[in-house]
Design a protein around this motif. Structure first.
Motif, PDB file in Angstrom:
ATOM      1  N   CYS A  46      55.789   1.804  83.518  1.00  0.00           N
ATOM      2  CA  CYS A  46      56.490   1.996  82.131  1.00  0.00           C
ATOM      3  C   CYS A  46      55.258   3.445  81.977  1.00  0.00           C
ATOM      4  N   HIS A  48      54.563   4.662  79.609  1.00  0.00           N
ATOM      5  CA  HIS A  48      53.615   4.291  78.253  1.00  0.00           C
ATOM      6  C   HIS A  48      52.480   3.756  78.562  1.00  0.00           C
ATOM      7  N   GLY A  51      53.317  -0.809  81.515  1.00  0.00           N
ATOM      8  CA  GLY A  51      54.082  -2.412  81.609  1.00  0.00           C
ATOM      9  C   GLY A  51      55.104  -2.308  82.852  1.00  0.00           C
ATOM     10  N   CYS A  85      61.183  -1.791  77.970  1.00  0.00           N
ATOM     11  CA  CYS A  85      59.793  -2.204  78.636  1.00  0.00           C
ATOM     12  C   CYS A  85      59.413  -3.547  77.527  1.00  0.00           C
ATOM     13  N   HIS A  88      56.184  -2.973  74.862  1.00  0.00           N
ATOM     14  CA  HIS A  88      56.014  -2.431  73.493  1.00  0.00           C
ATOM     15  C   HIS A  88      57.572  -1.950  73.098  1.00  0.00           C
ATOM     16  N   GLY A  89      58.220  -2.014  74.136  1.00  0.00           N
ATOM     17  CA  GLY A  89      59.927  -1.779  73.748  1.00  0.00           C
ATOM     18  C   GLY A  89      60.352  -0.336  74.113  1.00  0.00           C
ATOM     19  N   TRP A  90      59.582   0.600  74.688  1.00  0.00           N
ATOM     20  CA  TRP A  90      59.926   1.884  75.088  1.00  0.00           C
ATOM     21  C   TRP A  90      61.257   1.736  75.760  1.00  0.00           C
TER      22      TRP A  90
END
Ligand code: FES
Lengths: 125, 362
Positions: A46, A48, A51, A85, A88-90
């Motif tokens: 990810c 971010h 992840g 992801c 954390h939800g990206w």
């Protein structure tokens, strides 16, 4: 790895709907995801915080439409699919890899080929 | 560096210390009679457990330490000539007057018509007795935004008044917050008229702002004035007001500037994780917020210059509006802008006047 630069994943029929499979593509962990008989492959890291983005759920994107001043924004699930992801939800567009919040952030994607019932990722060579 | 006396200065936030005794002459019944038969006095409050609007913690003048030479603040009603005197003192050429009393309107949560009666009468009083474009004295129409119909009537009333340059929403006490669709008709109307919407923080209800039990104004004023604007900034942005009304100019007044980069940063972290909760946004929240205008007062001049410079860079010097807040206890003179070391003279002039001339169509 095949001569044509294709990395074998597994038999198409052994992919359950929403299933993911991780493969090594030239040293990069790539996740292959099945959604409605289509296959998608992304780098499983990810943007971010690294992840395992390809192991997250695929869903239809929830959108909203401004229908007029004073009206409630109309919310509905669109036909656009996103993968999220699990850390954390990206979320990223399944077709383009573009981040839902900022299309300047793109999850690197790979071409997927199905030949004779077997799923391959093109390693880009 | 430039000398404010030699350049045009527009003050976007002067507080006209209106008095209920003056305004009541313009107030509709039954509030006119109610007020006249009350014990409320010019400030709408007396130490007899009775007040027109709710009041808040502490003595703003720091218990006798702060005095104003060019205003009747804090104890007596202002008179129009003293505004001109104060503008002369501060080298201000044009000022935007915002009602002092309206700042407490946000504390009214009852479904009576106090705020409506007040706002309408304030406007009539100001138009008749105080404002005069020839003197550079302009005003904003305070909207009792919980009542959409009355607020629309007010906008109809003032739209052709050359002395009224925008609509003012006191951000304290807005329930639901100001991004709610309920307020859309007001934003739409302001967009049509070409009025900027000025979100001005407020001090009402600060004693128990979010939680009860603070002890000093130092605490409640630091927090309340910040939170009132922060909450509306988040609501207005996330609910897509700038997408719904793309030609609307949005101004946030009286919380300084250093809070904005921190708030933007936090909001963006959240937005990246849950963008579907703000479905009207076509770009990152920061890209909307840095399109808003911000009144500079109370400018955090004692902050590290690096921090202040970063804030100016992030918000853009074309988005900052000099505001004095005169005659209030924490006012800023133009020197807060002229003395800033890290901006150019062109930027100083834009913040002192140029940006305001554009936003308020002066
Ligand atoms: S690591 Fe993927 S969302 Fe945070």
């Amino acid at each position: 790895m095949s001569d044509e630069g294709l990395v074998e994943v597994k038999a198409a029929e052994s992919f359950e709907e929403g299933d993911h499979e991780l493969v090594d593509v030239r040293g990069v962990e790539v996740g292959v995801v099945r959604d409605e008989d289509e296959f998608y492959a992304f780098r499983n890291t990810c943007p971010h915080d690294g992840g395992p983005v390809c192991t997250g759920p695929v869903s239809r994107k929830l959108v909203g439409e401004f229908v007029g001043p004073g009206e409630r924004v109309e919310r509905s699930f669109s036909d656009e699919k996103i993968i999220s992801c699990p850390w954390h939800g990206w979320s990223f567009d399944l077709e383009t890899g573009e981040n839902v919040a900022d299309d300047g952030i793109v999850l690197p994607s790979y071409d997927v080929i199905v030949e004779d019932g077997v799923v391959y990722v093109d390693d880009g060579r | 560096m430039i000398d404010a006396a030699e350049h045009r200065v527009v003050d976007c936030d002067w507080h006209y210390q209106d008095s209920f005794t003056d305004i009541v002459e313009y107030m509709e019944e039954p509030w006119k009679t109610k007020y006249e038969k009350s014990n409320w006095d010019a400030a709408g409050v007396k130490q007899n457990l009775s007040s027109f609007f709710p009041t808040s913690t502490g003595d703003r003048q720091a218990y006798g330490k702060i005095e104003r030479e060019h205003s009747n603040y804090p104890d007596k009603a202002e008179t129009p000539d003293r505004v001109r005197e104060g503008m002369e003192f501060l080298d201000v050429d044009q000022s935007i007057q915002i009602s002092h009393l309206a700042l407490a309107m946000g504390g009214v949560q009852t479904d009576d018509e106090r705020t409506q009666a007040f706002a309408k009468a304030h406007i009539e009083y100001m138009l008749e007795e105080v404002l005069d474009p020839d003197d550079g004295v302009y005003g904003l129409a305070p909207l009792p935004y919980s009542d959409i119909e009355t607020s629309l009537e007010i906008l109809d009333r003032v739209e052709n008044e050359p002395a009224i340059k925008g609509a003012c929403f006191i951000t304290a006490g807005a329930n639901p917050p100001l991004g709610n669709r309920k307020y859309d008709p007001l934003y739409k109307r302001c967009e049509e008229i070409g009025y900027p919407v000025v979100f001005h923080t407020g001090g009402s209800g600060l004693d128990d702002y979010v939680r009860a039990g603070y002890q000093e104004m130092l605490e409640t004023h630091t927090l309340g004035f910040l939170e009132s604007n922060m909450s509306q900034l988040v609501s207005v942005t996330c609910q897509g007001v700038p997408e719904k009304f793309p030609d609307l100019d949005i101004v946030f007044m009286e919380s300084g500037v250093t809070y904005v980069p921190g708030l933007i940063s936090r909001l963006e972290e959240e937005y990246l994780k849950r963008p579907e909760e703000a479905p009207l946004l076509e770009k990152r929240p920061s890209e909307y917020i840095t399109d808003y205008y911000f009144g500079t007062q109370p400018l955090e001049v004692s902050a590290s210059p690096d921090l202040l410079e970063l804030c100016f860079d992030m918000l853009g010097t074309d988005r900052l509006l000099y505001a004095s807040d005169y005659p209030h206890w924490d006012f800023d003179s133009p020197s807060t802008i002229t003395d800033l070391p890290f901006i150019s003279d062109e930027e100083r002039k834009a913040i002192l006047a140029g940006n305001a001339v554009e936003v308020f169509d002066l």
